[in-house]
Design a protein around this motif. Structure first.
Motif, PDB file in Angstrom:
ATOM      1  N   ASP A  83     -16.445  12.797 -39.651  1.00  0.00           N
ATOM      2  CA  ASP A  83     -15.070  13.174 -39.992  1.00  0.00           C
ATOM      3  C   ASP A  83     -15.018  14.053 -41.232  1.00  0.00           C
ATOM      4  OD1 ASP A  83     -13.857  11.846 -37.881  1.00  0.00           O
ATOM      5  OD2 ASP A  83     -13.677   9.977 -39.003  1.00  0.00           O
ATOM      6  N   ARG A  84     -15.809  13.680 -42.233  1.00  0.00           N
ATOM      7  CA  ARG A  84     -15.825  14.412 -43.507  1.00  0.00           C
ATOM      8  C   ARG A  84     -17.243  14.448 -44.063  1.00  0.00           C
ATOM      9  NH1 ARG A  84     -10.910  11.530 -44.249  1.00  0.00           N
ATOM     10  NH2 ARG A  84      -9.187  12.967 -44.516  1.00  0.00           N
ATOM     11  N   LEU A  85     -17.541  15.552 -44.743  1.00  0.00           N
ATOM     12  CA  LEU A  85     -18.830  15.647 -45.427  1.00  0.00           C
ATOM     13  C   LEU A  85     -18.804  14.785 -46.682  1.00  0.00           C
ATOM     14  CD1 LEU A  85     -19.855  19.409 -45.341  1.00  0.00           C
ATOM     15  CD2 LEU A  85     -21.007  17.500 -44.248  1.00  0.00           C
ATOM     16  N   ALA A  86     -19.859  14.048 -46.883  1.00  0.00           N
ATOM     17  CA  ALA A  86     -20.043  13.257 -48.096  1.00  0.00           C
ATOM     18  C   ALA A  86     -21.207  13.868 -48.873  1.00  0.00           C
ATOM     19  CB  ALA A  86     -20.349  11.805 -47.739  1.00  0.00           C
ATOM     20  N   PRO A  87     -21.316  13.572 -50.164  1.00  0.00           N
ATOM     21  CA  PRO A  87     -22.432  14.110 -50.941  1.00  0.00           C
ATOM     22  C   PRO A  87     -23.800  13.842 -50.313  1.00  0.00           C
ATOM     23  CG  PRO A  87     -20.810  13.147 -52.405  1.00  0.00           C
ATOM     24  CD  PRO A  87     -20.379  12.820 -50.991  1.00  0.00           C
TER      25      PRO A  87
END
Length: 95
Positions: A83-87
């Protein structure tokens, strides 16, 4: 546009067409195989899940990493189905 930029453009266009056609929510392996297949149909050489070795602290790790897609023997593609890029995803790609 140089050769590598043209290749990147074709891969991105093809990846977007896969996403538009099948939508979100599938496993990375499904997107990976679909993308590889569509690129191959365009006459682009694609290899999947290539092992990469590493030597760390005096130890050999013959299968430390896997390249999701190696396109035309010069472009690495890291697949993500999130869903979203994380570090951690950025770090994984850089590694």
């Amino acid at each position: 546009m140089d050769e590598i930029e043209a290749l990147v453009s074709r891969v991105l266009d093809t990846a977007m067409s896969v996403h538009i056609d099948v939508g979100p929510g599938l496993f990375e392996t499904v997107y990976e195989q679909l993308l590889a297949n569509r690129l191959a149909k365009q006459g682009i050489h694609v290899e999947r899940q290539l092992s990469v070795g590493a030597h760390i602290d005096g130890l050999d790790f013959p299968k430390a990493f896997a390249i999701d897609l190696l396109v035309d023997q010069r472009l690495l593609v890291e697949m993500k189905s999130i869903d979203r890029l994380a570090p951690v995803h950025v770090q994984q790609t850089l590694t």
